[in-house]
Design a protein around this motif. Structure first.
Motif, PDB file in Angstrom:
ATOM      1  N   LEU A  86       0.907  -1.239   0.119  1.00 41.11           N
ATOM      2  CA  LEU A  86       0.137   0.027  -0.157  1.00 41.11           C
ATOM      3  C   LEU A  86       1.016   1.218   0.006  1.00 41.11           C
ATOM      4  N   GLN A  87       0.422   2.339  -0.432  1.00 43.92           N
ATOM      5  CA  GLN A  87       1.021   3.477  -0.585  1.00 43.92           C
ATOM      6  C   GLN A  87       0.732   4.221   0.915  1.00 43.92           C
ATOM      7  N   VAL A  88       1.518   4.701   1.835  1.00 44.33           N
ATOM      8  CA  VAL A  88       1.259   4.853   3.211  1.00 44.33           C
ATOM      9  C   VAL A  88       2.034   6.386   3.351  1.00 44.33           C
ATOM     10  N   THR A  89       1.489   7.275   3.906  1.00 48.36           N
ATOM     11  CA  THR A  89       1.962   8.789   3.926  1.00 48.36           C
ATOM     12  C   THR A  89       1.897   8.905   5.379  1.00 48.36           C
ATOM     13  N   HIS A  90       3.001   9.340   6.376  1.00 45.57           N
ATOM     14  CA  HIS A  90       3.099   9.513   7.623  1.00 45.57           C
ATOM     15  C   HIS A  90       2.733  10.887   7.793  1.00 45.57           C
ATOM     16  N   PHE A  91       2.273  11.154   9.171  1.00 48.13           N
ATOM     17  CA  PHE A  91       1.858  12.324   9.737  1.00 48.13           C
ATOM     18  C   PHE A  91       2.286  12.240  11.228  1.00 48.13           C
ATOM     19  N   ASN A  92       3.054  13.170  11.592  1.00 45.43           N
ATOM     20  CA  ASN A  92       3.696  13.328  12.994  1.00 45.43           C
ATOM     21  C   ASN A  92       3.241  14.558  13.309  1.00 45.43           C
ATOM     22  N   GLU A  93       2.471  14.782  14.256  1.00 45.01           N
ATOM     23  CA  GLU A  93       1.844  16.209  14.646  1.00 45.01           C
ATOM     24  C   GLU A  93       2.226  16.274  16.084  1.00 45.01           C
ATOM     25  N   PHE A  94       2.341  17.724  16.547  1.00 42.43           N
ATOM     26  CA  PHE A  94       2.216  18.288  17.970  1.00 42.43           C
ATOM     27  C   PHE A  94       0.928  18.765  18.091  1.00 42.43           C
ATOM     28  N   GLY A  95       0.275  18.477  19.281  1.00 41.30           N
ATOM     29  CA  GLY A  95      -1.049  19.190  19.530  1.00 41.30           C
ATOM     30  C   GLY A  95      -2.056  18.322  20.158  1.00 41.30           C
ATOM     31  N   ALA A  96      -3.186  18.907  20.288  1.00 38.47           N
ATOM     32  CA  ALA A  96      -4.492  18.113  20.712  1.00 38.47           C
ATOM     33  C   ALA A  96      -4.574  16.852  19.865  1.00 38.47           C
TER      34      ALA A  96
END
Length: 156
Positions: free
Chosen positions: A91-101
């Motif tokens: 599968l095509q996988v995109t990563h999101f690594n975020e800070f916050g609520a």
């Protein structure tokens, strides 16, 4: 129904891992692009505390805030990579690594990713624990503009 992009919210819990495996199975069924998101909530700590013995202020942390954020970011990225490797083959996988609520971050990532579906697990909190901790799943369901699949994990 067309599902071409699925956002899967994860944390480092067995509930999220179960939801991720479920979400990746759905993604494989639809050959959907997966967005894998982990939100790091900032830790709140007072800058100084008072020594109860002497009554004088003392520094609270020996580790700089930047170092803590770097460690959290590395752990978050490691979790995302580990999950993508475990379930995302083919599968095509995109990563999101975020800070916050957490809930706000998941909702924002779903918009940025143009997701058709959000998949998250639930920690099955109830009572005072839910009152104090809140429910990320409940907030995401209530505020999302796209369908949300909440995957419960039944413990035996």
């Amino acid at each position: 129904m067309k599902i071409s992009k699925i956002l899967i919210g994860i944390d480092d819990s067995k509930y999220a891992e179960y939801a991720a495996s479920y979400g990746f199975d759905i993604a494989k069924t639809f050959n959907a692009h997966v967005g894998l998101v982990h939100i790091v909530e900032p830790t709140v700590a007072p800058i100084t505390t008072t020594d109860t013995l002497m009554g004088v202020p003392m520094e609270n942390s020996l580790i700089a805030d930047e170092t803590i954020m770097d460690i959290q970011n590395e752990q978050s990225e490691s979790l995302i990579v580990r999950t993508a490797k475990k379930y995302g083959e083919g599968l095509q996988v995109t990563h999101f690594n975020e800070f916050g609520a957490t809930a706000d971050g998941i909702l924002q990532c779903s918009k940025d990713f143009s997701a058709d579906l959000i998949i998250i697990g639930t920690h099955n909190r109830s009572g005072i624990d839910r009152l104090l901790m809140g429910s990320v799943a409940e907030t995401v369901v209530r505020e999302s503009r796209i369908p949300v699949l909440v995957v419960p994990m039944v413990e035996e």
